[in-house]
Scaffold this active site. Structure first.
Site, PDB file in Angstrom:
ATOM      1  N   TYR A  82      26.079  26.032  13.121  1.00  0.00           N
ATOM      2  CA  TYR A  82      26.304  26.258  11.693  1.00  0.00           C
ATOM      3  C   TYR A  82      26.736  24.945  11.027  1.00  0.00           C
ATOM      4  O   TYR A  82      26.505  24.733   9.842  1.00  0.00           O
ATOM      5  CB  TYR A  82      27.433  27.276  11.479  1.00  0.00           C
ATOM      6  CG  TYR A  82      27.051  28.736  11.596  1.00  0.00           C
ATOM      7  CD1 TYR A  82      25.881  29.150  12.221  1.00  0.00           C
ATOM      8  CD2 TYR A  82      27.898  29.717  11.071  1.00  0.00           C
ATOM      9  CE1 TYR A  82      25.575  30.509  12.325  1.00  0.00           C
ATOM     10  CE2 TYR A  82      27.594  31.067  11.161  1.00  0.00           C
ATOM     11  CZ  TYR A  82      26.442  31.464  11.795  1.00  0.00           C
ATOM     12  OH  TYR A  82      26.154  32.798  11.883  1.00  0.00           O
ATOM     13  N   GLY A  83      27.373  24.094  11.826  1.00  0.00           N
ATOM     14  CA  GLY A  83      28.038  22.900  11.290  1.00  0.00           C
ATOM     15  C   GLY A  83      27.125  21.858  10.687  1.00  0.00           C
ATOM     16  O   GLY A  83      27.589  20.929  10.038  1.00  0.00           O
ATOM     17  N   CYS A  95      35.768  30.678  13.605  1.00  0.00           N
ATOM     18  CA  CYS A  95      34.882  29.539  13.393  1.00  0.00           C
ATOM     19  C   CYS A  95      35.401  28.791  12.165  1.00  0.00           C
ATOM     20  O   CYS A  95      35.470  29.381  11.078  1.00  0.00           O
ATOM     21  CB  CYS A  95      33.471  30.075  13.148  1.00  0.00           C
ATOM     22  SG  CYS A  95      32.241  28.827  12.794  1.00  0.00           S
ATOM     23  N   THR A 115      33.999  26.376  10.590  1.00  0.00           N
ATOM     24  CA  THR A 115      32.895  26.119   9.669  1.00  0.00           C
ATOM     25  C   THR A 115      32.626  27.357   8.799  1.00  0.00           C
ATOM     26  O   THR A 115      32.513  27.262   7.571  1.00  0.00           O
ATOM     27  CB  THR A 115      31.633  25.762  10.485  1.00  0.00           C
ATOM     28  OG1 THR A 115      31.979  24.728  11.400  1.00  0.00           O
ATOM     29  CG2 THR A 115      30.495  25.322   9.611  1.00  0.00           C
ATOM     30  N   CYS A 147      37.301  22.675  15.616  1.00  0.00           N
ATOM     31  CA  CYS A 147      36.110  23.500  15.832  1.00  0.00           C
ATOM     32  C   CYS A 147      36.375  24.286  17.101  1.00  0.00           C
ATOM     33  O   CYS A 147      36.886  23.738  18.090  1.00  0.00           O
ATOM     34  CB  CYS A 147      34.881  22.604  16.007  1.00  0.00           C
ATOM     35  SG  CYS A 147      33.410  23.503  16.578  1.00  0.00           S
ATOM     36  N   HIS A 152      34.557  25.383  19.387  1.00  0.00           N
ATOM     37  CA  HIS A 152      33.832  24.983  20.601  1.00  0.00           C
ATOM     38  C   HIS A 152      34.577  23.880  21.366  1.00  0.00           C
ATOM     39  O   HIS A 152      34.350  23.684  22.551  1.00  0.00           O
ATOM     40  CB  HIS A 152      32.437  24.437  20.242  1.00  0.00           C
ATOM     41  CG  HIS A 152      31.422  25.492  19.911  1.00  0.00           C
ATOM     42  ND1 HIS A 152      31.458  26.226  18.753  1.00  0.00           N
ATOM     43  CD2 HIS A 152      30.333  25.928  20.595  1.00  0.00           C
ATOM     44  CE1 HIS A 152      30.431  27.054  18.725  1.00  0.00           C
ATOM     45  NE2 HIS A 152      29.731  26.901  19.837  1.00  0.00           N
TER      46      HIS A 152
HETATM   47  N1  DGL Z   1      32.637  26.938  16.309  1.00  0.00           N
HETATM   48  C1  DGL Z   1      32.410  26.547  14.981  1.00  0.00           C
HETATM   49  C2  DGL Z   1      33.651  25.976  14.313  1.00  0.00           C
HETATM   50  O1  DGL Z   1      34.754  26.285  14.682  1.00  0.00           O
HETATM   51  C3  DGL Z   1      31.216  25.711  14.605  1.00  0.00           C
HETATM   52  C4  DGL Z   1      30.095  25.521  15.527  1.00  0.00           C
HETATM   53  C5  DGL Z   1      28.760  25.286  14.852  1.00  0.00           C
HETATM   54  O2  DGL Z   1      28.517  24.197  14.316  1.00  0.00           O
HETATM   55  O3  DGL Z   1      27.982  26.225  14.891  1.00  0.00           O
HETATM   56  O4  DGL Z   1      33.543  25.223  13.371  1.00  0.00           O
END
Ligand code: DGL
Length: 279
Positions: free
Chosen positions: A55-56, A96, A98, A207, A209
């Site tokens: 998503y980022g 998340c 983002t 983030c 991840h």
């Molecule tokens: N896990 C997501 C976050 O905390 C973003 C990961 C993505 O870019 O999809 O921002």
């Protein structure tokens, strides 16, 4: 206005419903771990959207659209008349950064009765712990550029030096289990090289991840900074909000933790492995 679903306790939701946790992919599992530990009587439903990750690197509007669709459709199970189906969740954790930056405001406006919990990079505890220190905040490009994050950052800029860097390749490496490759080590080496000699006191993992590559970050930096992430703060917030409406369970002999991913079984299995991985 009183919603026709509203019960005597004042909430349209019920104790027995699970807590929903949403992320663009497998990263939100780092938040689910903390929730599972901190809320031992609760059921959980995790939804990861790896089919559309990352998503980022998308536009805020695209992230907003994807987040609304999944949080309202798969977690809250909102009907077209604004009521909620009984097989939905009693709370939605947007695990998340983002998606929070792009969608939390609209989600809350559209669902004023629902408990919607978002994340923000943990620069507040980092700045309080290291007044006058140097703090490196790592996140996605959407988070680093977002108005929400920059507003937060401006509140602490007088207390500490906050350096924010987008690290898009980390998400991809975690999604594809490629975090131990030479190629990934070289990538981290490159993005973190300005902070090797000119050290930082703390690294904020902005983030969800990123906690899965903490060891690799330490290796690339060549020293051990203090790490901050959002998991403890979010768990405390979920407990507080559910308590407020008497929605916390006091027993649950047959606890369920369900994991779904838009990309299917392989990512669901990866999510289960990450849930067990020592951090
Ligand atoms: N896990 C997501 C976050 O905390 C973003 C990961 C993505 O870019 O999809 O921002």
């Amino acid at each position: 206005m009183v919603n026709s679903q509203q019960t005597i306790s004042g909430s349209v939701f019920k104790k027995e419903q699970p807590i929903g946790v949403f992320d663009s992919g497998v990263g939100g599992i780092s938040i689910l771990r903390s929730l599972v530990e901190g809320l031992p009587m609760e059921d959980f439903r995790y939804i990861g959207d790896s089919a559309n990750a990352p998503y980022g690197t998308k536009s805020e509007d695209e992230v907003l659209e994807l987040t609304l669709k999944l949080v309202e459709g798969e977690i809250l199970k909102r009907n077209s008349d604004g009521t909620y189906a009984e097989d939905g969740c009693k709370a939605a954790v947007v695990a998340c950064n983002t998606a929070t930056a792009a969608a939390i405001k609209v989600l809350r406006e559209r669902n004023p009765q629902a408990k919607i919990i978002g994340l923000e990079p943990a620069i507040k505890p980092a700045a309080i712990t290291y007044p006058g220190g140097r703090i490196l905040m790592m996140a996605t490009a959407v988070t680093v550029a977002s108005e929400k994050y920059n507003k937060l950052k401006s509140q602490f800029e007088d207390s500490a030096e906050i350096i924010s860097i987008p690290c898009p390749n980390i998400v991809d490496a975690v999604e594809t289990s490629n975090t131990n490759s030479d190629e990934f080590a070289m990538y981290l080496d490159e993005v973190l090289s300005p902070y090797k000699e000119n050290t930082v006191d703390a690294v904020v993992l902005g983030c969800t991840h990123f906690p899965f590559v903490k060891k690799q970050i330490i290796k690339a930096l060549g020293y051990m900074p203090d790490f901050f992430d959002s998991s403890d703060g979010v768990t405390r917030q979920v407990v507080r909000l559910l308590k407020e409406d008497n929605l916390l369970r006091s027993e649950n002999p047959d606890r369920k933790i369900s994991i779904y991913n838009s990309q299917g079984e392989e990512k669901e299995n990866l999510s289960r492995r990450l849930l067990e991985m020592p951090l």
